[in-house]
Motif scaffolding. Structure first.
Motif, PDB file in Angstrom:
ATOM      1  N   TYR A  67       0.814  -1.211   0.000  1.00 25.70           N
ATOM      2  CA  TYR A  67       0.000   0.000   0.000  1.00 25.70           C
ATOM      3  C   TYR A  67       0.852   1.268   0.000  1.00 25.70           C
ATOM      4  N   ALA A  68       2.063   1.177   0.542  1.00 31.89           N
ATOM      5  CA  ALA A  68       2.944   2.354   0.519  1.00 31.89           C
ATOM      6  C   ALA A  68       3.238   2.776  -0.912  1.00 31.89           C
ATOM      7  N   LYS A  69       3.395   1.811  -1.805  1.00 27.74           N
ATOM      8  CA  LYS A  69       3.642   2.142  -3.209  1.00 27.74           C
ATOM      9  C   LYS A  69       2.454   2.883  -3.810  1.00 27.74           C
ATOM     10  N   LEU A  70       1.258   2.410  -3.529  1.00 27.23           N
ATOM     11  CA  LEU A  70       0.058   3.038  -4.073  1.00 27.23           C
ATOM     12  C   LEU A  70      -0.108   4.460  -3.542  1.00 27.23           C
ATOM     13  N   ILE A  71       0.108   4.614  -2.248  1.00 28.50           N
ATOM     14  CA  ILE A  71      -0.113   5.916  -1.608  1.00 28.50           C
ATOM     15  C   ILE A  71       0.940   6.932  -2.029  1.00 28.50           C
ATOM     16  N   LEU A  72       2.197   6.524  -2.104  1.00 29.45           N
ATOM     17  CA  LEU A  72       3.244   7.448  -2.514  1.00 29.45           C
ATOM     18  C   LEU A  72       3.094   7.868  -3.974  1.00 29.45           C
ATOM     19  N   ALA A  73       2.713   6.933  -4.822  1.00 32.72           N
ATOM     20  CA  ALA A  73       2.602   7.233  -6.253  1.00 32.72           C
ATOM     21  C   ALA A  73       1.406   8.120  -6.560  1.00 32.72           C
ATOM     22  N   SER A  74       0.299   7.931  -5.840  1.00 30.18           N
ATOM     23  CA  SER A  74      -0.961   8.554  -6.257  1.00 30.18           C
ATOM     24  C   SER A  74      -1.569   9.494  -5.233  1.00 30.18           C
ATOM     25  N   SER A  75      -0.769  10.003  -4.304  1.00 30.84           N
ATOM     26  CA  SER A  75      -1.271  11.031  -3.386  1.00 30.84           C
ATOM     27  C   SER A  75      -0.122  11.899  -2.912  1.00 30.84           C
ATOM     28  N   LYS A  76      -0.463  13.083  -2.452  1.00 31.07           N
ATOM     29  CA  LYS A  76       0.518  14.013  -1.897  1.00 31.07           C
ATOM     30  C   LYS A  76       0.354  14.062  -0.377  1.00 31.07           C
ATOM     31  N   PRO A  77       1.376  14.503   0.345  1.00 29.47           N
ATOM     32  CA  PRO A  77       1.210  14.693   1.788  1.00 29.47           C
ATOM     33  C   PRO A  77      -0.003  15.582   2.077  1.00 29.47           C
ATOM     34  N   GLY A  78      -0.818  15.158   3.024  1.00 28.69           N
ATOM     35  CA  GLY A  78      -2.017  15.905   3.373  1.00 28.69           C
ATOM     36  C   GLY A  78      -3.261  15.483   2.614  1.00 28.69           C
ATOM     37  N   ASP A  79      -3.105  14.677   1.557  1.00 24.75           N
ATOM     38  CA  ASP A  79      -4.264  14.175   0.818  1.00 24.75           C
ATOM     39  C   ASP A  79      -5.071  13.203   1.680  1.00 24.75           C
ATOM     40  N   VAL A  80      -6.276  12.889   1.208  1.00 23.68           N
ATOM     41  CA  VAL A  80      -7.180  12.004   1.947  1.00 23.68           C
ATOM     42  C   VAL A  80      -7.258  10.647   1.258  1.00 23.68           C
ATOM     43  N   ILE A  81      -7.005   9.581   2.027  1.00 20.35           N
ATOM     44  CA  ILE A  81      -7.080   8.215   1.550  1.00 20.35           C
ATOM     45  C   ILE A  81      -8.321   7.570   2.156  1.00 20.35           C
ATOM     46  N   LEU A  82      -9.178   6.988   1.333  1.00 18.83           N
ATOM     47  CA  LEU A  82     -10.398   6.329   1.808  1.00 18.83           C
ATOM     48  C   LEU A  82     -10.337   4.844   1.470  1.00 18.83           C
ATOM     49  N   ASP A  83     -10.599   4.004   2.471  1.00 20.24           N
ATOM     50  CA  ASP A  83     -10.662   2.552   2.287  1.00 20.24           C
ATOM     51  C   ASP A  83     -12.003   2.063   2.831  1.00 20.24           C
ATOM     52  N   PRO A  84     -12.921   1.630   1.955  1.00 19.36           N
ATOM     53  CA  PRO A  84     -14.246   1.205   2.415  1.00 19.36           C
ATOM     54  C   PRO A  84     -14.299  -0.224   2.933  1.00 19.36           C
ATOM     55  N   PHE A  85     -13.221  -0.988   2.788  1.00 19.50           N
ATOM     56  CA  PHE A  85     -13.116  -2.340   3.353  1.00 19.50           C
ATOM     57  C   PHE A  85     -11.807  -2.399   4.136  1.00 19.50           C
ATOM     58  N   LEU A  86     -11.768  -1.716   5.260  1.00 23.47           N
ATOM     59  CA  LEU A  86     -10.506  -1.437   5.946  1.00 23.47           C
ATOM     60  C   LEU A  86      -9.813  -2.679   6.493  1.00 23.47           C
ATOM     61  N   GLY A  87     -10.572  -3.694   6.881  1.00 21.61           N
ATOM     62  CA  GLY A  87      -9.955  -4.876   7.478  1.00 21.61           C
ATOM     63  C   GLY A  87      -9.208  -4.511   8.741  1.00 21.61           C
ATOM     64  N   SER A  88      -7.959  -4.951   8.844  1.00 19.28           N
ATOM     65  CA  SER A  88      -7.170  -4.663  10.046  1.00 19.28           C
ATOM     66  C   SER A  88      -6.414  -3.348   9.947  1.00 19.28           C
ATOM     67  N   GLY A  89      -6.701  -2.546   8.904  1.00 18.86           N
ATOM     68  CA  GLY A  89      -6.270  -1.150   8.925  1.00 18.86           C
ATOM     69  C   GLY A  89      -5.076  -0.744   8.095  1.00 18.86           C
ATOM     70  N   THR A  90      -4.579  -1.602   7.207  1.00 20.97           N
ATOM     71  CA  THR A  90      -3.325  -1.292   6.520  1.00 20.97           C
ATOM     72  C   THR A  90      -3.357   0.035   5.775  1.00 20.97           C
ATOM     73  N   ALA A  91      -4.425   0.324   5.029  1.00 18.20           N
ATOM     74  CA  ALA A  91      -4.466   1.564   4.247  1.00 18.20           C
ATOM     75  C   ALA A  91      -4.366   2.792   5.150  1.00 18.20           C
ATOM     76  N   SER A  92      -5.128   2.805   6.228  1.00 17.98           N
ATOM     77  CA  SER A  92      -5.090   3.953   7.137  1.00 17.98           C
ATOM     78  C   SER A  92      -3.743   4.065   7.839  1.00 17.98           C
ATOM     79  N   VAL A  93      -3.194   2.938   8.245  1.00 12.67           N
ATOM     80  CA  VAL A  93      -1.911   2.941   8.952  1.00 12.67           C
ATOM     81  C   VAL A  93      -0.797   3.488   8.060  1.00 12.67           C
ATOM     82  N   VAL A  94      -0.742   3.019   6.823  1.00 11.32           N
ATOM     83  CA  VAL A  94       0.306   3.489   5.918  1.00 11.32           C
ATOM     84  C   VAL A  94       0.086   4.954   5.561  1.00 11.32           C
ATOM     85  N   ALA A  95      -1.162   5.356   5.381  1.00  9.62           N
ATOM     86  CA  ALA A  95      -1.450   6.764   5.123  1.00  9.62           C
ATOM     87  C   ALA A  95      -0.919   7.632   6.260  1.00  9.62           C
ATOM     88  N   LYS A  96      -1.165   7.221   7.491  1.00 13.82           N
ATOM     89  CA  LYS A  96      -0.679   7.989   8.638  1.00 13.82           C
ATOM     90  C   LYS A  96       0.842   8.025   8.671  1.00 13.82           C
TER      91      LYS A  96
END
Length: 310
Positions: free
Chosen positions: A234-263
């Motif tokens: 997920y770090a690859k996805l977030i770094l490539a397609s968002s800037k610092p301060g952007d908002v990442i939304l995960d509608p099937f969060l599971g154990s939280g990887t998308a939010s954790v990496v975004a933070k």
């Protein structure tokens, strides 16, 4: 909450009865949605079809979606059952268009799948967005299959709302690879660097990724979630397609990887998760991410090859 007997070196993240009350205060419930709670940097414990109504349209710069694949899988007591392709297409249609409305006009989307459901995902995405690529990543985990080829790959579809205006930073996702046969021109390295621990080259990423390690018992990011995605992925996805301060939304969060990496990477986040235990695990991981921002396999601004020790 888990009653498994674990080895002493097992670092799998679990919940204790003592910490649950405090974690429960930190997540957003259905009643809190109705009260108008701010959803930025929050974990929402609710059904997607209910929670999505409280998220404003054009809310997210980046959507990362890891839905149930078309497989029978038990998610901590809630079973998703395999179905026909037509039925799975119908399932996607119940929520995917609604989620796409939450994406900004310049936003991007990544949605995960396997060989069995990837065609359904492509059809669903193409109805709402413009597909730019399909990433295939090597998922090296699990036993071999006796009557079929072992499934060692998964897909991630990459799409945008506007193919003429979207953010993509390829420089942030370069991979550092060891140079086996170093080539020199006039006695100097050609497109590689000689370092104390070897010869390395920074390479541009392709749409095939063979450097991902699936979380396992000795990794501190590991949980008991059956389909947990690696932080490095997920770090690859977030770094490539968002800037610092952007908002990442995960509608099937599971154990939280998308939010954790975004933070960890300085982005804002919002995640929706139906299962309460997984939502609490996500919140625990988020709390830990405030102290430890390391991501296995990502160091010094580059991604390292698998088993490189980074």
């Amino acid at each position: 909450m888990s009653e498994k007997v674990r080895a002493g070196r097992n670092r799998t993240l679990t919940l204790s009865e003592q910490e649950i009350p405090q974690l429960e205060k930190q997540i957003v419930t259905a009643s809190m949605l109705e009260e108008g709670t701010d959803l930025l940097n929050k974990t929402i414990n609710d059904d997607l079809l209910h929670a999505i109504n409280y998220i404003p349209d054009d809310f997210a710069d980046l959507l990362i979606i890891d839905p149930p694949y078309n497989l029978t899988k038990n998610f901590n007591g809630t079973t998703f059952s395999a179905r026909s392709t037509d039925s799975y297409d119908e399932y996607l249609a119940t929520w995917f268009p609604l989620v796409c409305k939450k994406l900004k006009p310049t936003g991007s989307l990544y949605i995960c799948g396997d060989w069995k459901c990837t065609s359904s995902l492509q059809r669903a995405v193409e109805k709402e967005l413009t597909v730019l690529n399909r990433i295939t990543w090597q998922r090296e985990k699990g036993r071999g299959a006796k009557s079929n080829w072992k499934n060692g790959m998964e897909d991630i579809w990459f799409a945008v709302k506007n193919p003429n205006e979207y953010y993509f930073d390829v420089e942030s996702v370069k991979q550092k690879r060891r140079v086996i046969a170093p080539y020199k021109v006039d006695g100097k390295p050609k497109d590689w660097n000689q370092e104390d621990d070897g010869n390395f080259r920074l390479t541009y990423p392709s749409n095939f990724w063979d450097d991902i390690s699936i979380p396992f018992w000795s990794m501190p990011e590991n949980t008991d979630h059956p389909t947990q995605k690696p932080e490095k992925l997920y770090a690859k996805l977030i770094l490539a397609s968002s800037k610092p301060g952007d908002v990442i939304l995960d509608p099937f969060l599971g154990s939280g990887t998308a939010s954790v990496v975004a933070k960890k990477l300085g982005r804002n986040y919002c995640g929706i998760e139906l299962n309460k235990e997984y939502a609490l695990l996500a919140q625990k991981r988020l709390n830990l991410a405030g102290e430890d921002k390391t991501i296995q396999g990502y160091k010094d601004g580059v991604f390292w090859e698998r088993n490189s020790g980074k």
